[in-house]
Design an enzyme around this catalytic site. Structure first.
Site, PDB file in Angstrom:
ATOM      1  N   GLY A 184       2.925   2.025  10.753  1.00  0.00           N
ATOM      2  CA  GLY A 184       3.915   3.086  10.586  1.00  0.00           C
ATOM      3  C   GLY A 184       4.647   3.462  11.860  1.00  0.00           C
ATOM      4  O   GLY A 184       5.313   4.497  11.903  1.00  0.00           O
ATOM      5  N   ASN A 203       0.872  -1.184   0.000  1.00  0.00           N
ATOM      6  CA  ASN A 203       0.000   0.000   0.000  1.00  0.00           C
ATOM      7  C   ASN A 203       0.906   1.231   0.000  1.00  0.00           C
ATOM      8  O   ASN A 203       1.511   1.544   1.019  1.00  0.00           O
ATOM      9  CB  ASN A 203      -0.883  -0.034   1.254  1.00  0.00           C
ATOM     10  N   GLU A 212      -5.077  -5.064  10.740  1.00  0.00           N
ATOM     11  CA  GLU A 212      -4.039  -4.051  10.925  1.00  0.00           C
ATOM     12  C   GLU A 212      -4.297  -3.269  12.209  1.00  0.00           C
ATOM     13  O   GLU A 212      -5.098  -2.323  12.205  1.00  0.00           O
ATOM     14  CB  GLU A 212      -4.050  -3.072   9.746  1.00  0.00           C
ATOM     15  N   LYS A 242       0.030   4.238  -0.259  1.00  0.00           N
ATOM     16  CA  LYS A 242      -0.629   5.427   0.330  1.00  0.00           C
ATOM     17  C   LYS A 242      -0.407   6.636  -0.590  1.00  0.00           C
ATOM     18  O   LYS A 242      -0.418   6.473  -1.798  1.00  0.00           O
ATOM     19  CB  LYS A 242      -0.115   5.665   1.749  1.00  0.00           C
ATOM     20  N   GLU A 252      -6.769   4.547   7.997  1.00  0.00           N
ATOM     21  CA  GLU A 252      -6.545   5.965   7.685  1.00  0.00           C
ATOM     22  C   GLU A 252      -7.759   6.560   6.993  1.00  0.00           C
ATOM     23  O   GLU A 252      -8.089   7.730   7.212  1.00  0.00           O
ATOM     24  CB  GLU A 252      -5.267   6.111   6.835  1.00  0.00           C
ATOM     25  N   HIS A 301      -9.391   0.992   5.072  1.00  0.00           N
ATOM     26  CA  HIS A 301      -8.119   1.183   5.785  1.00  0.00           C
ATOM     27  C   HIS A 301      -8.363   2.138   6.950  1.00  0.00           C
ATOM     28  O   HIS A 301      -9.165   3.072   6.848  1.00  0.00           O
ATOM     29  CB  HIS A 301      -7.068   1.743   4.823  1.00  0.00           C
ATOM     30  N   SER A 353       3.755  -2.384  10.312  1.00  0.00           N
ATOM     31  CA  SER A 353       5.206  -2.415  10.510  1.00  0.00           C
ATOM     32  C   SER A 353       5.853  -3.746  10.125  1.00  0.00           C
ATOM     33  O   SER A 353       6.809  -4.184  10.774  1.00  0.00           O
ATOM     34  CB  SER A 353       5.554  -2.035  11.958  1.00  0.00           C
TER      35      SER A 353
HETATM   36  C1  PEP Z   1      -0.611   0.068   6.225  1.00  0.00           C
HETATM   37  O1  PEP Z   1      -0.874   1.240   6.361  1.00  0.00           O
HETATM   38  O2  PEP Z   1      -1.383  -0.664   5.592  1.00  0.00           O
HETATM   39  C2  PEP Z   1       0.605  -0.430   6.852  1.00  0.00           C
HETATM   40  C3  PEP Z   1       0.609  -1.665   7.242  1.00  0.00           C
HETATM   41  O3  PEP Z   1       1.648   0.452   7.016  1.00  0.00           O
HETATM   42  P1  PEP Z   1       3.118   0.105   7.587  1.00  0.00           P
HETATM   43  O4  PEP Z   1       3.556  -1.183   6.944  1.00  0.00           O
HETATM   44  O5  PEP Z   1       3.962   1.260   7.162  1.00  0.00           O
HETATM   45  O6  PEP Z   1       2.979  -0.033   9.066  1.00  0.00           O
END
Ligand code: PEP
Length: 249
Positions: A169, A9, A163, A11, A95, A93, A209
């Site tokens: 992040g 992703n 998630e 983003k 976000e 997601h 992460s």
């Molecule tokens: C995400 O936003 O889907 C995600 C898992 O981000 P990150 O891997 O940067 O934690």
């Protein structure tokens, strides 16, 4: 047997200059032992899908509207994603749930629109730190998947991504036992709702992460069928390390 999926992703990251990452992935994984998907910003979907033609790399969107056309300035429909070359779309997601006030009902409507256009919906769920510390993780995730997944989900039209918001992040990752507990719970919920066939076919991704250094141990957890990766998907070198770990899982 569920085929493993490594999904990136991007983003709101990436311009035309980033398209070389696809060439690097194509070169590194001419015949991968898992599925590889990159979800770039909408501006890159068409160019990326053309660049990925003839390879195992698939391209997806990061969101779609629940309607097909109309007066929705700035939005993009499932049909438009398909037209641009996408095969998948990330929905719900955290976000988008936070920034755009997306409810479970909205995510469900988007998933129905995606399915109607033949896109695989990657439906996200996950708890805040407050919810985890309050001991409400399973109840929260259970509500999200009950409300966000439409009826008739199968292994070919739906993927679920767990998630934890506090792991996205941040470099913080739940313990393997915590990941396993939630994935086992989601699996049981899917089997209860969609039956043992579809419920066992729907792939469950862990996201939050994931890096080349921790991917192998996460992929060793039961009911983890791959990962949804943010930051570490932006560079083919990092993402390739995660794909390789998944191939070997
Ligand atoms: C995400 O936003 O889907 C995600 C898992 O981000 P990150 O891997 O940067 O934690």
């Amino acid at each position: 047997m569920r085929r493993k999926l490594a999904a990136g992703n991007w983003k709101m990251n990436g311009t035309a200059a980033s398209l070389g990452e696809i060439d690097a992935l194509k070169q590194a994984f001419p015949a991968p032992g898992c599925e590889i998907l990159i979800c770039p910003p909408a501006t890159l979907i068409h160019r990326m899908s053309e660049r990925a033609t003839g390879s195992a790399v698939m391209v997806g969107g990061q969101d779609c509207h629940w309607q097909e056309t109309g007066a929705h300035t700035g939005d993009i429909s499932a049909g438009m994603l398909k037209d641009a070359g996408a095969s998948h779309v990330i929905l719900g997601h955290s976000e988008r749930r936070a920034d755009h006030h997306e409810t479970d009902a909205i995510v469900r409507a988007k998933a129905e629109a995606a399915r109607a256009r033949g896109l695989v919906a990657i439906i996200c769920c996950g708890e805040s730190l407050e919810t985890r510390e309050g001991g409400e993780t399973l109840a929260h995730v259970g509500r999200q998947i009950a409300g966000s997944l439409p009826d008739g989900c199968t292994g070919t039209n739906t993927v679920v991504a767990y998630e934890p918001i506090w792991a996205i992040g941040t470099g913080k990752v739940p313990t393997l036992a915590e990941i396993g507990e939630v994935h086992d719970f989601i699996r049981a919920e899917l089997v209860a709702r969609f039956g043992p066939g579809a419920g066992n076919d729907i792939r469950l991704l862990y996201g939050g992460s994931v890096k080349p250094v921790n991917a192998a141990e996460i992929f060793g957890v039961a009911n983890v069928d791959g990962a949804l990766v943010g930051g570490a998907s932006l560079k083919a070198g990092d993402f390739g390390g995660i794909v390789a770990a998944l191939e070997n899982a």
